[in-house]
Design a protein around this motif. Structure first.
Motif, PDB file in Angstrom:
ATOM      1  N   PHE A   1     -52.629 -12.212 114.393  1.00 16.25           N
ATOM      2  CA  PHE A   1     -52.901 -12.949 115.625  1.00 16.25           C
ATOM      3  C   PHE A   1     -51.625 -13.559 116.179  1.00 16.25           C
ATOM      4  O   PHE A   1     -51.346 -13.474 117.387  1.00 16.25           O
ATOM      5  CB  PHE A   1     -53.933 -14.041 115.353  1.00 16.25           C
ATOM      6  CG  PHE A   1     -54.346 -14.814 116.566  1.00 16.25           C
ATOM      7  CD1 PHE A   1     -55.022 -14.216 117.619  1.00 16.25           C
ATOM      8  CD2 PHE A   1     -54.054 -16.171 116.675  1.00 16.25           C
ATOM      9  CE1 PHE A   1     -55.404 -14.936 118.742  1.00 16.25           C
ATOM     10  CE2 PHE A   1     -54.428 -16.907 117.784  1.00 16.25           C
ATOM     11  CZ  PHE A   1     -55.106 -16.273 118.825  1.00 16.25           C
ATOM     12  N   LEU A   2     -50.815 -14.177 115.327  1.00 21.43           N
ATOM     13  CA  LEU A   2     -49.563 -14.784 115.776  1.00 21.43           C
ATOM     14  C   LEU A   2     -48.626 -13.734 116.358  1.00 21.43           C
ATOM     15  O   LEU A   2     -47.990 -13.951 117.398  1.00 21.43           O
ATOM     16  CB  LEU A   2     -48.886 -15.510 114.623  1.00 21.43           C
ATOM     17  CG  LEU A   2     -49.577 -16.769 114.090  1.00 21.43           C
ATOM     18  CD1 LEU A   2     -48.855 -17.297 112.863  1.00 21.43           C
ATOM     19  CD2 LEU A   2     -49.664 -17.841 115.169  1.00 21.43           C
ATOM     20  N   ARG A   3     -48.522 -12.575 115.694  1.00 26.18           N
ATOM     21  CA  ARG A   3     -47.622 -11.525 116.190  1.00 26.18           C
ATOM     22  C   ARG A   3     -48.053 -11.004 117.555  1.00 26.18           C
ATOM     23  O   ARG A   3     -47.226 -10.821 118.450  1.00 26.18           O
ATOM     24  CB  ARG A   3     -47.552 -10.372 115.185  1.00 26.18           C
ATOM     25  CG  ARG A   3     -46.689 -10.647 113.957  1.00 26.18           C
ATOM     26  CD  ARG A   3     -46.331  -9.354 113.239  1.00 26.18           C
ATOM     27  NE  ARG A   3     -47.534  -8.627 112.809  1.00 26.18           N
ATOM     28  CZ  ARG A   3     -48.133  -8.814 111.642  1.00 26.18           C
ATOM     29  NH1 ARG A   3     -47.643  -9.698 110.782  1.00 26.18           N
ATOM     30  NH2 ARG A   3     -49.196  -8.111 111.319  1.00 26.18           N
ATOM     31  N   THR A   4     -49.357 -10.761 117.701  1.00 24.71           N
ATOM     32  CA  THR A   4     -49.813 -10.210 118.984  1.00 24.71           C
ATOM     33  C   THR A   4     -49.677 -11.226 120.109  1.00 24.71           C
ATOM     34  O   THR A   4     -49.320 -10.871 121.237  1.00 24.71           O
ATOM     35  CB  THR A   4     -51.273  -9.746 118.886  1.00 24.71           C
ATOM     36  OG1 THR A   4     -52.107 -10.835 118.473  1.00 24.71           O
ATOM     37  CG2 THR A   4     -51.404  -8.596 117.893  1.00 24.71           C
ATOM     38  N   ARG A   5     -49.956 -12.508 119.830  1.00 20.63           N
ATOM     39  CA  ARG A   5     -49.814 -13.528 120.876  1.00 20.63           C
ATOM     40  C   ARG A   5     -48.344 -13.706 121.236  1.00 20.63           C
ATOM     41  O   ARG A   5     -48.008 -13.916 122.401  1.00 20.63           O
ATOM     42  CB  ARG A   5     -50.409 -14.859 120.408  1.00 20.63           C
ATOM     43  CG  ARG A   5     -51.922 -14.881 120.210  1.00 20.63           C
ATOM     44  CD  ARG A   5     -52.672 -14.454 121.440  1.00 20.63           C
ATOM     45  NE  ARG A   5     -52.906 -12.998 121.468  1.00 20.63           N
ATOM     46  CZ  ARG A   5     -53.123 -12.283 122.535  1.00 20.63           C
ATOM     47  NH1 ARG A   5     -53.111 -12.845 123.734  1.00 20.63           N
ATOM     48  NH2 ARG A   5     -53.325 -10.989 122.464  1.00 20.63           N
ATOM     49  N   ARG A   6     -47.463 -13.637 120.250  1.00 26.20           N
ATOM     50  CA  ARG A   6     -46.025 -13.771 120.522  1.00 26.20           C
ATOM     51  C   ARG A   6     -45.535 -12.609 121.384  1.00 26.20           C
ATOM     52  O   ARG A   6     -44.774 -12.808 122.339  1.00 26.20           O
ATOM     53  CB  ARG A   6     -45.255 -13.826 119.204  1.00 26.20           C
ATOM     54  CG  ARG A   6     -43.745 -13.844 119.364  1.00 26.20           C
ATOM     55  CD  ARG A   6     -43.038 -14.143 118.043  1.00 26.20           C
ATOM     56  NE  ARG A   6     -43.311 -13.140 117.031  1.00 26.20           N
ATOM     57  CZ  ARG A   6     -42.646 -11.985 116.898  1.00 26.20           C
ATOM     58  NH1 ARG A   6     -41.673 -11.679 117.769  1.00 26.20           N
ATOM     59  NH2 ARG A   6     -42.926 -11.138 115.930  1.00 26.20           N
ATOM     60  N   ALA A   7     -46.001 -11.397 121.077  1.00 27.56           N
ATOM     61  CA  ALA A   7     -45.570 -10.224 121.827  1.00 27.56           C
ATOM     62  C   ALA A   7     -46.097 -10.231 123.259  1.00 27.56           C
ATOM     63  O   ALA A   7     -45.497  -9.632 124.153  1.00 27.56           O
ATOM     64  CB  ALA A   7     -46.029  -8.955 121.111  1.00 27.56           C
ATOM     65  N   ALA A   8     -47.213 -10.923 123.474  1.00 27.19           N
ATOM     66  CA  ALA A   8     -47.830 -10.926 124.804  1.00 27.19           C
ATOM     67  C   ALA A   8     -47.171 -11.909 125.764  1.00 27.19           C
ATOM     68  O   ALA A   8     -47.407 -11.849 126.972  1.00 27.19           O
ATOM     69  CB  ALA A   8     -49.317 -11.254 124.686  1.00 27.19           C
ATOM     70  N   LEU A   9     -46.337 -12.812 125.249  1.00 27.41           N
ATOM     71  CA  LEU A   9     -45.719 -13.828 126.099  1.00 27.41           C
ATOM     72  C   LEU A   9     -44.411 -13.328 126.700  1.00 27.41           C
ATOM     73  O   LEU A   9     -43.627 -12.652 126.030  1.00 27.41           O
ATOM     74  CB  LEU A   9     -45.448 -15.100 125.293  1.00 27.41           C
ATOM     75  CG  LEU A   9     -46.605 -16.065 125.082  1.00 27.41           C
ATOM     76  CD1 LEU A   9     -46.125 -17.248 124.249  1.00 27.41           C
ATOM     77  CD2 LEU A   9     -47.159 -16.560 126.408  1.00 27.41           C
ATOM     78  N   LYS A  10     -44.177 -13.701 127.942  1.00 23.45           N
ATOM     79  CA  LYS A  10     -42.903 -13.423 128.572  1.00 23.45           C
ATOM     80  C   LYS A  10     -42.028 -14.676 128.499  1.00 23.45           C
ATOM     81  O   LYS A  10     -42.526 -15.786 128.708  1.00 23.45           O
ATOM     82  CB  LYS A  10     -43.100 -13.012 130.027  1.00 23.45           C
ATOM     83  CG  LYS A  10     -43.833 -11.681 130.178  1.00 23.45           C
ATOM     84  CD  LYS A  10     -43.934 -11.281 131.645  1.00 23.45           C
ATOM     85  CE  LYS A  10     -44.626  -9.916 131.781  1.00 23.45           C
ATOM     86  NZ  LYS A  10     -44.742  -9.505 133.196  1.00 23.45           N
TER      87      LYS A  10
END
Length: 284
Positions: A12-21
């Motif tokens: 979850f942390l990885r996907t949320r981090r990747a989704a942020l600009k």
């Protein structure tokens, strides 16, 4: 309750981090980024935790994060209400609003927005009605907030402390306070484990019969936009729309006092503007 799911938390942390600009959280985008989203060190910096600790969380080998760390990660990753609740559930914790624990800080983007609002007063409150950031116009209109102690910047304490009966005798003030109490009850219903919310309600029930009277009505009404009329000691009667906007993922709300264009209130706000400072007051 179950157990902390380290692997689901890491994913979850990885996907949320990747989704942020980067520009979405006030960071430069740059041209040398090899992967989308934020870097691990950037998330750690935004959350106020060590890079090593955050890396362990993303590798599914870190210790159980505290509630304070979870709240900081939720803010850093700009999680919405549902995502924030999911983050708490992944580590076997009940989600609470940002009002739990100590008073939080408005996100940098909201503070920048406040600084750019020159035409009308605006401020940020949390679920406990603590004012945690404001612009220069709000500072001037409300009597220099930065000079007050933190407890004096709580809207409910200020209005219900001492003898509140004279304030409640004014129909407009009573309506505002009744709506505020109904909103507080709605917040507590959404976050029954929130220690600060519960503590504030208990405190006001002990110290204010007027609060107890309104609390006994059992109204549950989230805060919405309304029209306010007040009399300012320097510029006289004011009438404006009180707009309330949720700050996603924080439990905070941005409140703006917006007059009608070319109205007497808009002119009064312009008279207040020249003596305001340019920088919003810091949170306590």
């Amino acid at each position: 309750m179950g157990r902390m799911d380290r692997q689901q938390l890491a994913d979850f942390l990885r996907t949320r981090r990747a989704a942020l600009k980067p520009e979405g959280v006030g960071l430069p985008s740059g041209s040398r980024r090899r992967t989308p989203g934020l870097r691990r060190q950037e998330v750690a910096q935004l959350a106020g935790i060590s890079v090593e600790y955050y890396i362990r969380l993303e590798q599914a080998r870190g210790p159980k994060p505290s509630r304070q760390v979870l709240g900081a990660l939720a803010r850093a990753l700009v999680l919405d209400h549902d995502e924030r609740a999911h983050l708490f559930h992944l580590v076997d914790e009940l989600p609470e609003s940002e009002c739990a624990g100590s008073v939080g800080e408005a996100p940098p983007t909201i503070r920048n927005l406040l600084a750019g609002l020159d035409d009308f007063p605006a401020y940020v409150i949390d679920a406990c009605y603590d004012m945690i950031a404001w612009n220069a116009m709000a500072e001037r209109l409300m009597g220099y907030l930065s000079g007050l102690a933190p407890e004096q910047r709580n809207i409910l304490r200020t209005n219900f402390q001492g003898d509140a009966a004279p304030r409640l005798a004014d129909p407009a003030t009573r309506r505002f306070l009744a709506d505020s109490v109904a909103d507080l009850r709605a917040s507590l219903a959404r976050n029954p484990g929130d220690r600060r919310l519960k503590g504030l309600v208990d405190e006001l029930l002990r110290t204010s019969p007027e609060f107890g009277e309104l609390w006994a009505d059992h109204r549950v009404t989230p805060r919405r936009a309304t029209t306010k009329r007040v009399v300012h000691p320097e510029v006289g009667p004011l009438e404006f729309d009180c707009q309330v906007l949720d700050v996603p993922g924080t439990g905070m709300r941005l409140v703006m006092y917006v007059p009608q264009p070319d109205s007497a209130t808009a002119a009064a706000f312009r008279r207040l503007a020249p003596v305001t400072s340019e920088t919003p007051a810091p949170a306590a």
